[in-house]
Scaffold this motif. Structure first.
Motif, PDB file in Angstrom:
ATOM      1  N   GLU A   1       0.836  -1.214   0.000  1.00 26.27           N
ATOM      2  CA  GLU A   1       0.000   0.000   0.000  1.00 26.27           C
ATOM      3  C   GLU A   1       0.864   1.254   0.000  1.00 26.27           C
ATOM      4  O   GLU A   1       0.637   2.196  -0.755  1.00 26.27           O
ATOM      5  N   ILE A   2       1.862   1.259   0.888  1.00 25.05           N
ATOM      6  CA  ILE A   2       2.686   2.470   1.043  1.00 25.05           C
ATOM      7  C   ILE A   2       3.571   2.677  -0.184  1.00 25.05           C
ATOM      8  O   ILE A   2       3.671   3.784  -0.713  1.00 25.05           O
ATOM      9  N   LEU A   3       4.181   1.605  -0.668  1.00 26.20           N
ATOM     10  CA  LEU A   3       5.046   1.767  -1.839  1.00 26.20           C
ATOM     11  C   LEU A   3       4.236   2.198  -3.054  1.00 26.20           C
ATOM     12  O   LEU A   3       4.651   3.082  -3.801  1.00 26.20           O
ATOM     13  N   ARG A   4       3.075   1.599  -3.241  1.00 23.93           N
ATOM     14  CA  ARG A   4       2.279   1.941  -4.442  1.00 23.93           C
ATOM     15  C   ARG A   4       1.831   3.405  -4.406  1.00 23.93           C
ATOM     16  O   ARG A   4       1.595   4.012  -5.438  1.00 23.93           O
ATOM     17  N   ARG A   5       1.748   3.950  -3.215  1.00 21.95           N
ATOM     18  CA  ARG A   5       1.386   5.356  -3.070  1.00 21.95           C
ATOM     19  C   ARG A   5       2.512   6.257  -3.605  1.00 21.95           C
ATOM     20  O   ARG A   5       2.274   7.362  -4.029  1.00 21.95           O
ATOM     21  N   HIS A   6       3.759   5.790  -3.525  1.00 22.52           N
ATOM     22  CA  HIS A   6       4.906   6.651  -3.844  1.00 22.52           C
ATOM     23  C   HIS A   6       5.647   6.266  -5.122  1.00 22.52           C
ATOM     24  O   HIS A   6       6.400   7.082  -5.653  1.00 22.52           O
ATOM     25  N   LEU A   7       5.492   5.031  -5.572  1.00 20.22           N
ATOM     26  CA  LEU A   7       6.294   4.573  -6.718  1.00 20.22           C
ATOM     27  C   LEU A   7       5.980   5.380  -7.966  1.00 20.22           C
ATOM     28  O   LEU A   7       4.820   5.765  -8.182  1.00 20.22           O
ATOM     29  N   PRO A   8       6.995   5.610  -8.822  1.00 15.03           N
ATOM     30  CA  PRO A   8       6.687   6.203 -10.121  1.00 15.03           C
ATOM     31  C   PRO A   8       5.890   5.198 -10.941  1.00 15.03           C
ATOM     32  O   PRO A   8       5.897   4.006 -10.627  1.00 15.03           O
ATOM     33  N   PRO A   9       5.224   5.667 -11.979  1.00 10.56           N
ATOM     34  CA  PRO A   9       4.446   4.709 -12.775  1.00 10.56           C
ATOM     35  C   PRO A   9       5.352   3.664 -13.431  1.00 10.56           C
ATOM     36  O   PRO A   9       6.499   3.970 -13.767  1.00 10.56           O
ATOM     37  N   ALA A  10       4.840   2.460 -13.592  1.00 10.57           N
ATOM     38  CA  ALA A  10       5.569   1.407 -14.308  1.00 10.57           C
ATOM     39  C   ALA A  10       5.503   1.733 -15.803  1.00 10.57           C
ATOM     40  O   ALA A  10       4.524   2.350 -16.244  1.00 10.57           O
TER      41      ALA A  10
ATOM     42  N   GLY B   1      14.353  10.245  -7.814  1.00 11.78           N
ATOM     43  CA  GLY B   1      13.915   8.873  -7.546  1.00 11.78           C
ATOM     44  C   GLY B   1      13.616   8.641  -6.071  1.00 11.78           C
ATOM     45  O   GLY B   1      13.614   9.578  -5.267  1.00 11.78           O
ATOM     46  N   LEU B   2      13.388   7.391  -5.753  1.00 17.64           N
ATOM     47  CA  LEU B   2      12.872   7.042  -4.427  1.00 17.64           C
ATOM     48  C   LEU B   2      13.792   6.055  -3.722  1.00 17.64           C
ATOM     49  O   LEU B   2      14.292   5.119  -4.347  1.00 17.64           O
ATOM     50  N   VAL B   3      14.017   6.257  -2.420  1.00 19.82           N
ATOM     51  CA  VAL B   3      14.659   5.232  -1.589  1.00 19.82           C
ATOM     52  C   VAL B   3      13.661   4.850  -0.503  1.00 19.82           C
ATOM     53  O   VAL B   3      13.153   5.731   0.204  1.00 19.82           O
ATOM     54  N   ALA B   4      13.366   3.572  -0.399  1.00 11.64           N
ATOM     55  CA  ALA B   4      12.464   3.093   0.659  1.00 11.64           C
ATOM     56  C   ALA B   4      13.244   2.107   1.519  1.00 11.64           C
ATOM     57  O   ALA B   4      13.823   1.142   1.007  1.00 11.64           O
TER      58      ALA B   4
END
Ligand SMILES: C[S@@+](CC[C@H](N)C(=O)[O-])C[C@H]1O[C@@H](n2cnc3c(N)ncnc32)[C@H](O)[C@@H]1O
Length: 195
Positions: free
Chosen positions: A36-45, A138-141
């Motif tokens: 849920e949390i990652l899908r909220r922040h990930l860039p589009p595939a 980009g993103l770091v999780a």
């Protein structure tokens, strides 16, 4: 539907061996919340994701199904072999010294290594490496666990009825703690940041 898990409202591939996140109720909850949390922040595939310390590919599997291009880094050869069958690429490697060039991914996941690395300097190196390989914007999780998470989890799932080892460990942990009232069994915490 066989081979599918609908716990998060959309089909989740569950092929592969059971893992920490698919073999127990609290694991399943962690998986759903992470998604849920990652899908909220990930860039589009499609976007490029490096899954550092990805184990057998529990996250690589659903990310690949979502259309991301995933490269998994693992310490354990057998894990990497299983992960390579998820549709991602995978290699043996260490979170503290990634072979990936600078700014080569859109997303870096560090879901595990930080709480295996006991020295603060090692954790800092792993985070610096994740930051290095992610493109600007980009993103770091990264995930962490509470100081007592292992103690509680392993006591709940594996220790025999004799509570003495647990009590002894807990007492030692409390004595070592500046603020014992902060004792928490909270397990995973996920932090997501933009580079
Ligand atoms: C608890 S598992 C988490 C696996 C998966 N990411 C998840 O969230 O379920 C921690 C993983 O980190 C890996 N790991 C530990 N230290 C590491 C390091 N220095 N570099 C790369 N992976 C590491 C372990 O081998 C293990 O697969």
């Amino acid at each position: 539907m066989p081979g599918r898990d609908r716990t998060c409202g959309r089909p989740q591939p569950t092929e592969g061996p059971p893992t920490r996140l698919t073999g127990s109720a609290d694991g399943a909850l962690e998986l759903v919340r992470t998604q849920e949390i990652l899908r909220r922040h990930l860039p589009p595939a499609p976007a490029e994701v490096i899954d550092i310390g990805g184990g057998t590919g529990v996250h690589a599997r659903w990310l690949t199904a979502d259309g991301y291009r995933v490269h998994l880094i693992g310490l354990v050869a057998q894990h990497v072999e299983v992960a390579a069958a998820t549709g991602s690429t995978a290699e043996i490697g260490d979170a503290r010294a990634l072979t990936a060039p600078d700014e080569s991914y859109d997303v870096a996941l560090v879901l595990g290594p930080l709480y295996h690395l006991l020295e603060r300097t090692d954790r800092q190196r792993a985070l610096a490496e994740a930051h290095r390989v992610v493109r600007p914007g980009g993103l770091v999780a990264a995930s962490a666990i509470g100081r007592y998470a292992s103690l509680f989890e392993h006591t709940a799932t594996t220790l025999p009825s004799d509570a003495a080892p647990f009590e002894a460990a807990l007492t030692a942990a409390r004595l070592a703690e500046p603020y014992p009232e902060w004792l928490s069994s909270a397990s995973h915490m996920l932090a997501v940041g933009r580079v």
